[in-house]
Motif scaffolding. Structure first.
Motif, PDB file in Angstrom:
ATOM      1  N   LYS A 191       0.847  -1.190   0.000  1.00 38.64           N
ATOM      2  CA  LYS A 191       0.000   0.000   0.000  1.00 38.64           C
ATOM      3  C   LYS A 191       0.879   1.235   0.000  1.00 38.64           C
ATOM      4  O   LYS A 191       1.857   1.302   0.743  1.00 38.64           O
ATOM      5  N   ILE A 192       0.539   2.201  -0.822  1.00 33.98           N
ATOM      6  CA  ILE A 192       1.236   3.489  -0.831  1.00 33.98           C
ATOM      7  C   ILE A 192       0.348   4.462  -0.069  1.00 33.98           C
ATOM      8  O   ILE A 192      -0.760   4.770  -0.491  1.00 33.98           O
ATOM      9  N   LYS A 193       0.843   4.976   1.066  1.00 34.66           N
ATOM     10  CA  LYS A 193       0.013   5.749   1.980  1.00 34.66           C
ATOM     11  C   LYS A 193      -0.011   7.250   1.673  1.00 34.66           C
ATOM     12  O   LYS A 193      -0.961   7.925   1.968  1.00 34.66           O
ATOM     13  N   GLN A 194       1.076   7.808   1.126  1.00 36.19           N
ATOM     14  CA  GLN A 194       1.176   9.265   0.986  1.00 36.19           C
ATOM     15  C   GLN A 194       1.586   9.653  -0.435  1.00 36.19           C
ATOM     16  O   GLN A 194       2.548  10.365  -0.635  1.00 36.19           O
ATOM     17  N   GLY A 195       0.891   9.191  -1.424  1.00 38.57           N
ATOM     18  CA  GLY A 195       1.229   9.538  -2.800  1.00 38.57           C
ATOM     19  C   GLY A 195       2.327   8.643  -3.338  1.00 38.57           C
ATOM     20  O   GLY A 195       2.796   7.714  -2.685  1.00 38.57           O
TER      21      GLY A 195
ATOM     22  N   GLY B  33       3.915  -3.094   3.221  1.00 36.70           N
ATOM     23  CA  GLY B  33       3.554  -4.375   2.628  1.00 36.70           C
ATOM     24  C   GLY B  33       4.611  -4.887   1.668  1.00 36.70           C
ATOM     25  O   GLY B  33       5.706  -4.358   1.584  1.00 36.70           O
ATOM     26  N   LYS B  34       4.241  -5.913   0.935  1.00 38.90           N
ATOM     27  CA  LYS B  34       5.180  -6.612   0.066  1.00 38.90           C
ATOM     28  C   LYS B  34       4.668  -6.604  -1.369  1.00 38.90           C
ATOM     29  O   LYS B  34       3.494  -6.880  -1.616  1.00 38.90           O
ATOM     30  N   VAL B  35       5.544  -6.275  -2.292  1.00 39.66           N
ATOM     31  CA  VAL B  35       5.253  -6.356  -3.719  1.00 39.66           C
ATOM     32  C   VAL B  35       6.419  -7.097  -4.345  1.00 39.66           C
ATOM     33  O   VAL B  35       7.526  -6.564  -4.432  1.00 39.66           O
TER      34      VAL B  35
ATOM     35  N   VAL C 225      10.148  -6.902  -2.934  1.00 37.47           N
ATOM     36  CA  VAL C 225      10.348  -5.623  -2.242  1.00 37.47           C
ATOM     37  C   VAL C 225       9.365  -5.518  -1.087  1.00 37.47           C
ATOM     38  O   VAL C 225       8.174  -5.749  -1.243  1.00 37.47           O
ATOM     39  N   VAL C 226       9.883  -5.136   0.090  1.00 35.95           N
ATOM     40  CA  VAL C 226       9.069  -4.999   1.296  1.00 35.95           C
ATOM     41  C   VAL C 226       9.159  -3.562   1.777  1.00 35.95           C
ATOM     42  O   VAL C 226      10.253  -3.028   1.953  1.00 35.95           O
ATOM     43  N   GLY C 227       8.006  -2.912   1.981  1.00 35.62           N
ATOM     44  CA  GLY C 227       7.959  -1.555   2.507  1.00 35.62           C
ATOM     45  C   GLY C 227       7.528  -1.589   3.955  1.00 35.62           C
ATOM     46  O   GLY C 227       6.661  -2.371   4.332  1.00 35.62           O
ATOM     47  N   SER C 228       8.125  -0.713   4.773  1.00 34.25           N
ATOM     48  CA  SER C 228       7.792  -0.718   6.190  1.00 34.25           C
ATOM     49  C   SER C 228       8.137   0.627   6.815  1.00 34.25           C
ATOM     50  O   SER C 228       8.706   1.506   6.169  1.00 34.25           O
ATOM     51  N   THR C 229       7.788   0.790   8.081  1.00 29.52           N
ATOM     52  CA  THR C 229       8.097   1.988   8.848  1.00 29.52           C
ATOM     53  C   THR C 229       8.730   1.575  10.160  1.00 29.52           C
ATOM     54  O   THR C 229       8.291   0.625  10.806  1.00 29.52           O
TER      55      THR C 229
END
Length: 104
Positions: free
Chosen positions: A3-7, A14-16, A19-23
Motif C-alpha cells: 500500500k502506498i500511503k502518501q502519494g 507491505g510486500k510487492v 520488495v518490502v515496505g515498512s516503517t
C-alpha cells in the motif's frame, strides 16, 4: 499486497514481489526480502546463539531499567540493542551450557 500511503513517493507498507515496505520509528523505508539462508549450525554459530539467549533472557527481565540506563549510550540504535551489544561483547563468560553473565 503493498500500500502506498502518501502519494507516489510517500510511505509504502507491505510486500510487492521481492520488495518490502515498512516503517520504523516514523521512518519509511523499503528493502529487499531476506534470502533463504542455509543453516549449517556450526559450533561457532551455536556458541553465538547461546550467548544471545543468555543476554536476551537477562535483559528481558530488566527492560524498563535498560531503557533508562542505556539511553545516553544508544547512538543510532535503541537502548535495549545498545545493552545487548555491550553484554555480548564484554560480559558473557563460559562456553556451551556453562555460559553466564559476569556482573563485574
Amino acid at each position: 499486497m503493498g500500500k502506498i500511503k502518501q502519494g507516489l513517493l510517500g510511505g509504502v507498507s507491505g510486500k510487492v514481489g521481492p520488495v518490502v515496505g515498512s516503517t520504523w520509528k516514523s521512518i519509511n523505508y523499503i528493502r529487499i526480502q531476506a534470502a533463504k539462508v542455509s543453516n549449517p549450525r556450526t559450533e561457532k554459530q551455536q556458541s553465538q546463539r547461546g550467548k544471545f539467549t543468555v543476554a536476551f533472557g537477562f535483559l528481558k527481565s530488566i527492560t524498563p531499567f535498560v531503557r533508562i540506563g542505556y539511553q545516553t549510550c544508544a547512538q543510532g540504535k535503541t537502548p535495549f540493542n545498545a545493552a545487548m551489544s555491550y553484554i555480548l561483547k564484554k560480559a558473557i563468560t563460559g562456553d556451551g551450557a556453562e555460559m553466564a553473565i559476569d556482573f563485574n
